[in-house]
Design a protein around this motif. Structure first.
Motif, PDB file in Angstrom:
ATOM      1  N   ASN A  55       0.840  -1.201   0.000  1.00  0.00           N
ATOM      2  CA  ASN A  55       0.000   0.000   0.000  1.00  0.00           C
ATOM      3  C   ASN A  55       0.877   1.254   0.000  1.00  0.00           C
ATOM      4  OD1 ASN A  55       1.038  -0.115   2.512  1.00  0.00           O
ATOM      5  ND2 ASN A  55      -0.899   0.061   3.610  1.00  0.00           N
ATOM      6  N   PHE A  56       2.033   1.178  -0.652  1.00  0.00           N
ATOM      7  CA  PHE A  56       2.983   2.283  -0.718  1.00  0.00           C
ATOM      8  C   PHE A  56       2.294   3.575  -1.166  1.00  0.00           C
ATOM      9  CE2 PHE A  56       7.006   3.973  -2.949  1.00  0.00           C
ATOM     10  CZ  PHE A  56       7.394   4.624  -1.796  1.00  0.00           C
ATOM     11  N   HIS A  57       2.376   4.601  -0.329  1.00  0.00           N
ATOM     12  CA  HIS A  57       1.728   5.878  -0.632  1.00  0.00           C
ATOM     13  C   HIS A  57       2.746   6.995  -0.427  1.00  0.00           C
ATOM     14  CE1 HIS A  57      -1.228   9.087  -0.662  1.00  0.00           C
ATOM     15  NE2 HIS A  57      -2.105   8.217  -1.110  1.00  0.00           N
ATOM     16  N   MET A  58       2.811   7.903  -1.392  1.00  0.00           N
ATOM     17  CA  MET A  58       3.815   8.961  -1.341  1.00  0.00           C
ATOM     18  C   MET A  58       3.711   9.791  -0.062  1.00  0.00           C
ATOM     19  SD  MET A  58       5.926  10.266  -3.885  1.00  0.00           S
ATOM     20  CE  MET A  58       5.545  11.268  -5.310  1.00  0.00           C
ATOM     21  N   LEU A  59       2.484  10.012   0.437  1.00  0.00           N
ATOM     22  CA  LEU A  59       2.300  10.923   1.563  1.00  0.00           C
ATOM     23  C   LEU A  59       2.646  10.276   2.908  1.00  0.00           C
ATOM     24  CD1 LEU A  59      -0.928  12.788   0.441  1.00  0.00           C
ATOM     25  CD2 LEU A  59       1.465  13.420   0.118  1.00  0.00           C
ATOM     26  N   ASN A  60       2.480   8.931   3.030  1.00  0.00           N
ATOM     27  CA  ASN A  60       2.926   8.278   4.251  1.00  0.00           C
ATOM     28  C   ASN A  60       3.694   6.998   3.952  1.00  0.00           C
ATOM     29  OD1 ASN A  60       0.533   7.346   3.311  1.00  0.00           O
ATOM     30  ND2 ASN A  60      -0.513   7.271   5.274  1.00  0.00           N
ATOM     31  N   PRO A  61       4.930   7.161   3.446  1.00  0.00           N
ATOM     32  CA  PRO A  61       5.721   5.980   3.093  1.00  0.00           C
ATOM     33  C   PRO A  61       6.061   5.115   4.314  1.00  0.00           C
ATOM     34  CG  PRO A  61       7.038   7.983   2.902  1.00  0.00           C
ATOM     35  CD  PRO A  61       5.644   8.416   3.180  1.00  0.00           C
ATOM     36  N   GLY A  62       6.000   5.706   5.522  1.00  0.00           N
ATOM     37  CA  GLY A  62       6.324   4.947   6.726  1.00  0.00           C
ATOM     38  C   GLY A  62       5.341   3.813   6.985  1.00  0.00           C
ATOM     39  N   GLU A  63       4.101   3.981   6.518  1.00  0.00           N
ATOM     40  CA  GLU A  63       3.082   2.969   6.816  1.00  0.00           C
ATOM     41  C   GLU A  63       3.000   1.873   5.771  1.00  0.00           C
ATOM     42  OE1 GLU A  63      -0.728   4.706   7.623  1.00  0.00           O
ATOM     43  OE2 GLU A  63       0.188   6.226   8.899  1.00  0.00           O
ATOM     44  N   GLN A 272      -3.060  11.354  -7.001  1.00  0.00           N
ATOM     45  CA  GLN A 272      -3.472  10.641  -5.795  1.00  0.00           C
ATOM     46  C   GLN A 272      -2.277  10.162  -4.968  1.00  0.00           C
ATOM     47  OE1 GLN A 272      -6.847  10.256  -5.111  1.00  0.00           O
ATOM     48  NE2 GLN A 272      -7.113  11.587  -6.879  1.00  0.00           N
ATOM     49  N   PHE A 273      -1.101  10.118  -5.587  1.00  0.00           N
ATOM     50  CA  PHE A 273       0.131   9.614  -4.956  1.00  0.00           C
ATOM     51  C   PHE A 273      -0.025   8.188  -4.438  1.00  0.00           C
ATOM     52  CE2 PHE A 273       0.163  14.281  -4.107  1.00  0.00           C
ATOM     53  CZ  PHE A 273       1.101  14.588  -5.063  1.00  0.00           C
ATOM     54  N   ASP A 274      -0.998   7.458  -4.996  1.00  0.00           N
ATOM     55  CA  ASP A 274      -1.248   6.092  -4.550  1.00  0.00           C
ATOM     56  C   ASP A 274      -0.356   5.154  -5.367  1.00  0.00           C
ATOM     57  OD1 ASP A 274      -2.249   3.846  -3.459  1.00  0.00           O
ATOM     58  OD2 ASP A 274      -4.359   4.369  -3.786  1.00  0.00           O
ATOM     59  N   LEU A 275       0.923   5.079  -4.989  1.00  0.00           N
ATOM     60  CA  LEU A 275       1.903   4.418  -5.847  1.00  0.00           C
ATOM     61  C   LEU A 275       1.697   2.908  -5.918  1.00  0.00           C
ATOM     62  CD1 LEU A 275       5.084   6.468  -4.967  1.00  0.00           C
ATOM     63  CD2 LEU A 275       3.321   6.891  -6.669  1.00  0.00           C
ATOM     64  N   GLY A 276       1.267   2.303  -4.827  1.00  0.00           N
ATOM     65  CA  GLY A 276       1.013   0.860  -4.842  1.00  0.00           C
ATOM     66  C   GLY A 276      -0.026   0.512  -5.887  1.00  0.00           C
TER      67      GLY A 276
ATOM     68  N   LEU B 205       8.559   3.495 -14.189  1.00  0.00           N
ATOM     69  CA  LEU B 205       8.715   4.890 -13.754  1.00  0.00           C
ATOM     70  C   LEU B 205       8.988   5.059 -12.259  1.00  0.00           C
ATOM     71  CD1 LEU B 205       8.464   7.812 -14.920  1.00  0.00           C
ATOM     72  CD2 LEU B 205       6.162   7.795 -14.016  1.00  0.00           C
ATOM     73  N   ILE B 206       8.136   4.469 -11.412  1.00  0.00           N
ATOM     74  CA  ILE B 206       8.226   4.713  -9.962  1.00  0.00           C
ATOM     75  C   ILE B 206       9.570   4.234  -9.382  1.00  0.00           C
ATOM     76  CG2 ILE B 206       7.200   4.135  -7.721  1.00  0.00           C
ATOM     77  CD1 ILE B 206       5.546   6.137  -9.222  1.00  0.00           C
ATOM     78  N   PRO B 207       9.964   2.957  -9.619  1.00  0.00           N
ATOM     79  CA  PRO B 207      11.254   2.534  -9.057  1.00  0.00           C
ATOM     80  C   PRO B 207      12.427   3.347  -9.586  1.00  0.00           C
ATOM     81  CG  PRO B 207       9.987   0.653  -9.800  1.00  0.00           C
ATOM     82  CD  PRO B 207       9.296   1.854 -10.323  1.00  0.00           C
ATOM     83  N   THR B 208      12.406   3.667 -10.890  1.00  0.00           N
ATOM     84  CA  THR B 208      13.497   4.448 -11.465  1.00  0.00           C
ATOM     85  C   THR B 208      13.572   5.821 -10.824  1.00  0.00           C
ATOM     86  OG1 THR B 208      12.898   3.349 -13.522  1.00  0.00           O
ATOM     87  CG2 THR B 208      14.538   5.057 -13.677  1.00  0.00           C
TER      88      THR B 208
END
Lengths: 311, 359
Positions: A55-63, A272-276, B205-208
């Motif tokens: 659930n990697f999220h740019m705004l809270n990467p710690g979680e 959304q910065f919802d990277l996952g 993109l993201i990992p890079t």
């Protein structure tokens, strides 16, 4: 192929050892690409796959934690995904036939020996394919402007048609997309043109003597003989329709209208910065593209005539 | 069609155009058709060029002509008056507005001022103005003041030079390996090469990005954009390999017999025979860098002094300039690739054809 490789001279060397040495040299030669493949393609793709299970999220990467297939389950229930897949396929199905027909037609006329200044005219038709997408975007932006643009003023209104409501309306977007896809046919057209010029002249001459007119010659001789070029152009257009690398990459300001799926991934990534979830979408997209390409290559044997091309 | 032609050509299939007619008028028809098509095809560019040479006031006027023009004014009683096209029963006259009114106005004929004031019923606001052809070059000088062109062009050219040299050297070596040497796994690696062209950009993109920005701390730098070029480009490797395979192998064999290694053979024997395709790739890479905006948006948005030209122009739009300025900016960045194409057309057009069709 062994016939096209350089044989090493010493006959005393055992054959197997010689081939092994040549394989080593070859591997060394392609090693820059192999390293790049590992660094910029394979590792990122695998890392992407890994991220897509979190659930990697740019705004809270710690979680960030492992969430298994959650993103993929969410993807299957996301109504927008269905919509953008449909839109992407619909756009590919309209733009690709349009591009193919236009590039074949244009190549057929430009291949004519009756043409005056062939070099200049071919270049002029190629010009729109090399200009930056930023310039194209600005141009359409102005051309379609409801108040000052020329589309409403000089084309739609004189014809008694309703004007478009500017570049942000749906109609204008669709129009820009189809016109813009026509403005990218340069490489496809050149490939077809080259293939047409490669047709032995005797074949065309004998058809002419037998009384075949230009249209008859196009459909019964030219098209079957350039089928490898059509296939090549089809693959290029398909890749660009799905947001991949183009033969002439003009930069992708139009990615939004080029591929709605790609646009949706960007939205999840950058808004959304919802990277996952975004990487899960990207992986699903990769699988979709690969399926389409495999389908294309598996059907190509039925209609592409390689042995007919005089090589 | 007469029966005699049928008798002479018994094998003639059905045709849309009678053959003799085609032989005679075909040349004219083909050329007229092609030039007509070209005008329609490039029509939006005409809009861009025309608008970029207009003054802002012409844009707001619905009745203004499409070509760059200036409203005609005259001096009358110490004031500047606008010329309007005023309709009368006996035709339209070009008159200067002296006393504007909501329902009726008074005009004067600039050719015959002695006639005195001419009254006219109706709203003068609905009257089209009189325009004369005039090119406004101010848009370009305004643009050069608000956008740092020299800096952007310097960045673009420098990046173009570095990436072109890097990608050419690496792609040449790799392509030579693919063209002339057996590789482990046979053709598999070549298929992988082609397959990498099909990978959507977003997957990597993201990992890079995280690797470059968070691990190497390369934010606001050209390094992440330039670095991948040192490892070759799949498309250029493909084009070069096709070209190398069409070169006869005998000279290379002779060089090898004389004791030259693979790199020496490549640079002294193969490359001198491959200039056309090398020039084509240089041009492709130039167009690519000139048009680049995506990577710049990712890595250079914090450094205004490092941006390349297309990205700089894209940023210019965020200042919401008027349409004529916007078109002028589009025209400037489009002019360079077009000039390069026109100057190299013979080469570029021919070699893209050759490199594209051979399998």
């Amino acid at each position: 192929m062994t016939t096209s490789t350089v044989p090493l001279p010493p006959a005393t060397q055992p054959k197997q050892r010689r081939i092994d040495r040549r394989k080593l040299t070859g591997t060394l030669l392609i090693s820059p690409w192999l390293i790049g493949l590992l660094l910029f393609k394979l590792l990122p793709i695998l890392a992407s796959l890994g991220i897509s299970f979190t659930n990697f999220h740019m705004l809270n990467p710690g979680e960030t934690r492992f969430t298994g297939l959650d993103n993929y389950v969410r993807l299957l229930h996301d109504e927008t995904v269905g919509y953008v897949v449909f839109q992407t396929i619909a756009m590919a199905l309209t733009s690709i036939p349009l591009q193919l027909v236009a590039s074949i037609g244009l190549a057929a006329i430009l291949a004519s020996r009756r043409l005056k200044w062939p070099g200049f005219l071919r270049t002029m038709f190629f010009v729109p394919s090399i200009i930056p997408s930023v310039a194209i975007l600005f141009m359409w932006f102005g051309f379609l402007d409801p108040n000052t643009g020329w589309l409403n003023r000089f084309i739609l209104e004189p014809l008694g048609l309703m004007g478009t409501g500017g570049i942000y309306s749906d109609a204008a977007r669709r129009l820009v997309f189809s016109l813009n896809s026509l403005w990218a046919i340069g490489p496809g057209m050149l490939i077809m043109l080259g293939a047409m010029q490669g047709i032995p002249r005797e074949i065309e001459e004998s058809a002419r003597v037998d009384g075949a007119g230009p249209f008859y010659r196009l459909f019964s001789i030219t098209l079957p003989m350039i089928s490898p070029a059509i296939f090549f152009a089809l693959v290029i257009n398909l890749i660009s329709a799905f947001g991949g690398v183009l033969l002439l990459d003009r930069g992708n300001v139009f990615s939004g209208s080029q591929s709605p799926f790609d646009d949706y991934i960007s939205h999840q990534m950058f808004s959304q910065f919802d990277l996952g979830y975004a990487t899960a979408l990207a992986w699903a997209f990769l699988v979709l593209v690969l399926l389409v390409i495999i389908f294309l290559f598996s059907t190509s044997r039925k209609w592409v005539h390689y042995e007919d091309l005089g090589r | 069609m007469t029966t005699s032609t049928r008798d002479r050509r018994p094998l003639a299939p059905q045709r849309l155009v009678p053959l003799q007619l085609w032989e005679r008028f075909g040349t004219l028809l083909v050329n007229v058709l092609v030039i007509g098509l070209l005008i329609v095809y490039l029509f939006p560019m005409v809009y861009m060029v025309a608008t970029s040479l207009m003054a802002s006031q012409q844009l707001g006027d619905r009745y203004a002509p499409p070509y760059p023009a200036q409203p005609v004014t005259i001096e009358y009683e110490g004031k500047t008056r606008k010329l309007l096209q005023v309709p009368f029963e006996d035709g339209v006259r070009e008159l200067a507005l002296v006393k504007p009114g909501p329902r009726a106005s008074e005009f004067i004929d600039p050719e015959h001022p002695e006639e005195g004031l001419i009254p006219w019923q109706g709203s003068w606001r609905a009257l089209p103005g009189v325009y004369r052809f005039h090119l406004t070059w101010d848009n370009f000088s305004t643009l050069f003041k608000s956008v740092r062109f020299p800096e952007m062009i310097r960045n673009t050219l420098l990046a173009g030079l570095i990436t072109t040299v890097a990608v050419l050297v690496s792609s040449l070596i790799v392509a030579y390996g693919f063209a002339r040497y057996p590789l482990p796994g046979g053709n598999l690696l070549f298929f992988v090469l082609i397959a990498t062209l099909l990978i959507p950009e977003k997957v990597t993109l993201i990992p890079t990005y995280f690797f470059f920005v968070r691990v190497l701390n390369w934010n606001g730098s050209w390094l992440p954009i330039v670095l991948p070029f040192f490892f070759g480009s799949a498309l250029y490797i493909f084009l070069l390999r096709q070209n190398f395979r069409s070169i006869p192998i005998e000279i290379e064999e002779a060089a090898m017999l004389d004791g030259a290694g693979p790199l020496r053979t490549l640079f002294s024997v193969v490359i001198p025979q491959s200039w056309p395709v090398i020039i084509t790739i240089t041009l492709l890479n130039f167009f690519f860098i000139w048009n680049e905006t995506r990577q710049a948006a990712l890595y250079l948005s914090t450094r205004r002094d490092l941006v390349p030209v297309s990205f700089g122009i894209q940023n210019f739009q965020s200042l919401s300039p008027t349409q004529n300025l916007l078109q002028a900016s589009a025209l400037i960045i489009l002019l360079v690739p077009i000039l390069v194409l026109l100057l190299t057309q013979k080469h570029f057009m021919r070699n893209l054809v050759i490199t594209g069709t051979e399998r």
